[in-house]
Design a protein around this motif. Sequence first.
Motif, short mmCIF file in Angstrom:
data_model
loop_
_atom_site.label_atom_id
_atom_site.label_comp_id
_atom_site.label_asym_id
_atom_site.label_seq_id
_atom_site.Cartn_x
_atom_site.Cartn_y
_atom_site.Cartn_z
N GLU A 185 0.83 -1.20 0.00
CA GLU A 185 0.00 0.00 0.00
C GLU A 185 0.87 1.26 0.00
N ALA A 186 1.93 1.26 0.82
CA ALA A 186 2.81 2.42 0.89
C ALA A 186 3.49 2.68 -0.46
N GLU A 187 3.95 1.60 -1.10
CA GLU A 187 4.63 1.78 -2.39
C GLU A 187 3.68 2.35 -3.43
N LEU A 188 2.47 1.81 -3.50
CA LEU A 188 1.53 2.26 -4.51
C LEU A 188 1.10 3.70 -4.28
N MET A 189 0.89 4.07 -3.03
CA MET A 189 0.52 5.45 -2.72
C MET A 189 1.65 6.41 -3.08
N HIS A 190 2.88 6.05 -2.70
CA HIS A 190 4.02 6.90 -3.04
C HIS A 190 4.23 6.96 -4.55
N ALA A 191 3.98 5.86 -5.25
CA ALA A 191 4.13 5.84 -6.70
C ALA A 191 3.14 6.80 -7.35
N ARG A 192 1.92 6.81 -6.88
CA ARG A 192 0.91 7.71 -7.45
C ARG A 192 1.25 9.17 -7.17
N TRP A 193 1.69 9.44 -5.95
CA TRP A 193 2.11 10.81 -5.63
C TRP A 193 3.30 11.22 -6.48
N ALA A 194 4.24 10.31 -6.68
CA ALA A 194 5.43 10.63 -7.47
C ALA A 194 5.08 10.93 -8.91
N MET A 195 4.15 10.19 -9.49
CA MET A 195 3.75 10.46 -10.87
C MET A 195 3.13 11.85 -11.00
N MET A 196 2.29 12.21 -10.05
CA MET A 196 1.73 13.56 -10.07
C MET A 196 2.81 14.60 -9.81
N LEU A 211 -21.58 5.97 0.72
CA LEU A 211 -22.54 4.98 1.21
C LEU A 211 -21.88 3.89 2.02
N GLY A 212 -20.55 3.99 2.18
CA GLY A 212 -19.84 3.01 2.98
C GLY A 212 -19.77 1.64 2.34
N GLU A 213 -19.78 1.60 0.99
CA GLU A 213 -19.70 0.32 0.30
C GLU A 213 -18.33 -0.31 0.55
N ASP A 214 -18.30 -1.65 0.57
CA ASP A 214 -17.03 -2.35 0.77
C ASP A 214 -16.17 -2.17 -0.47
N PRO A 215 -14.99 -1.51 -0.36
CA PRO A 215 -14.17 -1.28 -1.54
C PRO A 215 -13.39 -2.50 -1.99
N GLY A 216 -13.47 -3.61 -1.20
CA GLY A 216 -12.66 -4.78 -1.54
C GLY A 216 -11.20 -4.47 -1.27
N ASP A 217 -10.45 -4.22 -2.32
CA ASP A 217 -9.07 -3.77 -2.18
C ASP A 217 -9.09 -2.25 -2.13
N ALA A 218 -8.75 -1.69 -0.99
CA ALA A 218 -8.82 -0.23 -0.82
C ALA A 218 -7.88 0.52 -1.75
N MET A 219 -6.88 -0.16 -2.28
CA MET A 219 -5.97 0.50 -3.21
C MET A 219 -6.56 0.60 -4.61
N TYR A 220 -7.55 -0.20 -4.89
CA TYR A 220 -8.25 -0.17 -6.18
C TYR A 220 -9.75 -0.21 -5.91
N PRO A 221 -10.31 0.85 -5.35
CA PRO A 221 -11.70 0.81 -4.90
C PRO A 221 -12.71 0.73 -6.04
N GLY A 222 -12.34 1.18 -7.25
CA GLY A 222 -13.27 1.15 -8.36
C GLY A 222 -14.47 2.03 -8.10
N GLY A 223 -15.63 1.67 -8.64
CA GLY A 223 -16.84 2.44 -8.42
C GLY A 223 -16.70 3.88 -8.87
N SER A 224 -16.91 4.80 -7.93
CA SER A 224 -16.82 6.22 -8.25
C SER A 224 -15.42 6.65 -8.63
N PHE A 225 -14.41 5.85 -8.27
CA PHE A 225 -13.03 6.17 -8.62
C PHE A 225 -12.65 5.64 -10.01
N ASP A 226 -13.60 5.00 -10.68
CA ASP A 226 -13.38 4.53 -12.04
C ASP A 226 -14.60 4.87 -12.89
N PRO A 227 -14.88 6.16 -13.06
CA PRO A 227 -16.11 6.56 -13.77
C PRO A 227 -16.13 6.14 -15.23
#
Length: 253
Positions: free
Chosen positions: A79-90, A165-181
């Motif tokens: 999780e830490a690597e993926l979050m830092h990777a996304r911040w680094a790309m931005m 709505l508090g839906e279960d995101p499954g993998d919080a690093m790839y929540p999908g749904g509203s984060f994948d319009p």
Amino acid sequence: MASTSFVSSGVKTLIPQGKVNKQVTRAAVEWYGPDRAKWLGPYSEGAVPSYLTGEFAGDYGWDTAGLSADPQTFASFREAELMHARWAMMGVVGCLTPELLSKYGGVEFGEAVWFKAGAQIFSDGGLDYLGNPAFVHAQSILAIVWIQAVLMGLAEGYRVAGGPLGEDPGDAMYPGGSFDPMGMADDPDTFAELKIKEIKNGRLAMFAMTGFFVQAIQTGKGPVECWAEHIADPFTANGFVYATRFFGVNYFN
């Protein structure tokens, strides 16, 4: 035709599919599972820990220090690597864009170099985002800190909780749904390939940001200016010139 489908929760078994993009299928087989590409290439036999099974994107079987032997630690590091990777790309885009526009596009930013731009907030005129006072005219560093903390906290809470709505995101690093319009991850095989592209570009961006830091400390210049000087004179404007100065020797100029 058979292809290997992977989702964020793990590796699926072979699933027959009628028509599937050959490039996506090849990527899934190449980067996941026991036959994936590994860090020592053909010499990886016996060098890959048993707990690195190729389940997750970016797993090349390299963990010589055993840092991910514990599953909970592995999940935390992932999780830490993926979050830092996304911040680094931005961050890379944010560092390069103003300097490129200023140097080659004639856009006035006041200060376009990334590590100097923020200091404008302490000037009498404040900081104009994108060099335009009509866009955001920031004059208080405290206000910026609080606004960023609130907005980032809300976004992170939204992600972890699975939306309002508090839906279960499954993998919080790839929540999908509203984060994948755009529904880019609707197809499991395409999603598996996108994960690979994200982590590979993210790791490259983290290295790039480290290079930006070192450049700033050593040269006092931005990455675009350093690149332009290197292109103009690659033999005297390069990392080796600065590296040898640590030893009190200058072999290059």
